[in-house]
Design an enzyme around this catalytic site. Structure first.
Site, mmCIF file in Angstrom:
data_model
loop_
_atom_site.group_PDB
_atom_site.id
_atom_site.type_symbol
_atom_site.label_atom_id
_atom_site.label_comp_id
_atom_site.label_asym_id
_atom_site.label_seq_id
_atom_site.Cartn_x
_atom_site.Cartn_y
_atom_site.Cartn_z
ATOM 1 N N THR A 199 38.648 36.300 53.529
ATOM 2 C CA THR A 199 38.853 37.605 54.176
ATOM 3 C C THR A 199 38.183 37.599 55.550
ATOM 4 O OG1 THR A 199 38.940 38.726 52.067
ATOM 5 C CG2 THR A 199 38.205 40.055 53.923
ATOM 6 N N GLY A 251 34.184 39.601 49.453
ATOM 7 C CA GLY A 251 33.676 39.154 48.161
ATOM 8 C C GLY A 251 34.605 39.626 47.058
ATOM 9 N N GLY A 253 36.300 41.915 45.183
ATOM 10 C CA GLY A 253 36.594 43.297 45.526
ATOM 11 C C GLY A 253 36.346 44.308 44.432
HETATM 12 N N1 ASP Z 1 37.288 41.375 49.032
HETATM 13 C C1 ASP Z 1 38.586 40.752 48.987
HETATM 14 C C2 ASP Z 1 39.354 41.313 47.815
HETATM 15 O O1 ASP Z 1 38.788 41.506 46.774
HETATM 16 C C3 ASP Z 1 38.536 39.275 48.851
HETATM 17 C C4 ASP Z 1 37.523 38.571 49.701
HETATM 18 O O2 ASP Z 1 36.788 39.183 50.465
HETATM 19 O O3 ASP Z 1 37.464 37.343 49.626
HETATM 20 O O4 ASP Z 1 40.530 41.505 47.935
#
Ligand code: ASP
Length: 339
Positions: A199, A251, A253
């Site tokens: 992300t 992270g 989510g």
């Molecule tokens: N936070 C994002 C999600 O859960 C994924 C990520 O940040 O890697 O969609």
């Protein structure tokens, strides 16, 4: 009216940031922090070429933002611009290079928040548009709503004249291989945990002392159709309020939503008088992490302080700030984070 409010906020912020001692560093003129995802990776998981590629991509996005801020650009324009660059960079899981859903498609999520107006815009499950962050920006600027999903988000994007892109624009071999691995592992289980994510996000304080934040993602590999993570949820993955902070999270989510990480940081600062660093650490370690989640945030406050906090083993991250005539900057990837 808006300008009186801005003046008062600026005066309050200036006095809160004022330095008392003579050896204290000069006030921060602008600051910026970015991330390119958090996850369970260490030095051993990325060869030297890969490390160099991430460094150079992070540096390129950061430098663009630094340059804009130095010329007096508004924080909200800078965070959007930086995220647009990262959406075009296939190293990251946003725009081009986004992960595949369990149905083999790309469903993109993005949000943006402006700390001066405390307005925001977000899209989830967007398909076929090159820059989800700019669609989120259009939601903020040109609609009476703040959050669009799926087909409605697509219709809105089309109506705004957003740049479309065919599915092949988003496809990368790296994301496809991950999808195949995840499909093999998945069986009947819910969305599997990805070992490395990507992300992207950016927070900034501009020369007016205004804050903004932007986050964009493809979500998690092999996510179920319609799954929504924290990235497009203002209060979980993104936040900006000139009184406290701008936050972009990355992270797992589900855990960031369950503990409302971005707004948790804001609330700790506004109501609990915690510093930016304390608030981020508490939200990441004592709340989100305590439930079993992992990831991190990049954050700035209205004094231009920066916090880069994560409980995963790595987070692609970088920051820069200008104090007096000096610009200090750093790019980093690995942990562990020492609280
Ligand atoms: N936070 C994002 C999600 O859960 C994924 C990520 O940040 O890697 O969609």
């Amino acid at each position: 009216m808006k300008s009186i409010a801005f003046f008062l906020t600026s005066v309050l912020v200036l006095s809160a940031c004022q330095t008392i001692s003579n050896d204290a560093p000069p006030p921060t003129l602008w600051s910026i922090a970015i991330h390119g995802g958090a996850g369970h990776f260490g030095q051993e998981d990325l060869n030297l070429d890969q490390q160099a590629a991430y460094r150079s991509s992070l540096r390129k996005a950061l430098s663009w933002g630094e340059n804009e801020l130095n010329q007096g650009a508004r924080a909200v324009d800078v965070v959007e611009g930086v995220v647009r660059l990262m959406e075009d960079d296939s190293l990251f899981n946003a725009g081009r290079g986004a992960v595949f859903t369990s149905e083999g498609t790309h469903e993109l999520d993005a949000s943006i928040a402006d700390g001066l107006s405390r307005n925001c815009g977000a899209v989830t499950g967007l398909q076929g548009y090159r820059h989800p962050i700019s669609v989120a920006r259009a939601v903020m600027d040109s609609s009476e709503h703040v959050f669009f999903s799926g087909q409605g988000a697509g219709k809105f994007a089309a109506h705004q004249g957003a740049e479309s892109a065919p599915p092949s624009w988003f496809d990368t071999d790296k994301a496809y291989q991950r999808y195949l691995r995840a499909a093999k592992r998945a069986g009947d289980e819910p969305a599997p945990i990805e070992e490395k994510r990507g992300t992207v996000g950016c927070v900034a304080m501009d020369m007016q002392g205004t804050l903004a934040a932007a986050t964009s993602t493809g979500g998690m590999t092999y996510k179920r159709h319609g799954r929504i993570g924290d990235s497009p949820i203002v209060g979980a993955g993104t936040w900006a309020d000139n009184r406290t902070c701008a936050i972009s999270a990355t992270g797992w989510g589900e855990y960031f939503i369950r503990t409302g990480v971005a707004q948790d940081v804001h609330g700790r600062m506004l109501h609990g008088n915690q510093s930016l660093q304390e608030a981020c650490e508490a939200a990441i370690f004592d709340e989100m992490g305590a439930l079993g989640g992992d990831g991190g945030v990049v954050a700035v406050n209205a004094c231009g302080d920066v916090a880069l906090v994560f409980n995963s083993s790595g987070m692609f991250r970088a920051y820069a700030k200008k104090q007096g005539q000096t610009v200090k900057s750093e790019v980093a990837m690995f942990g562990p984070y020492a609280r």
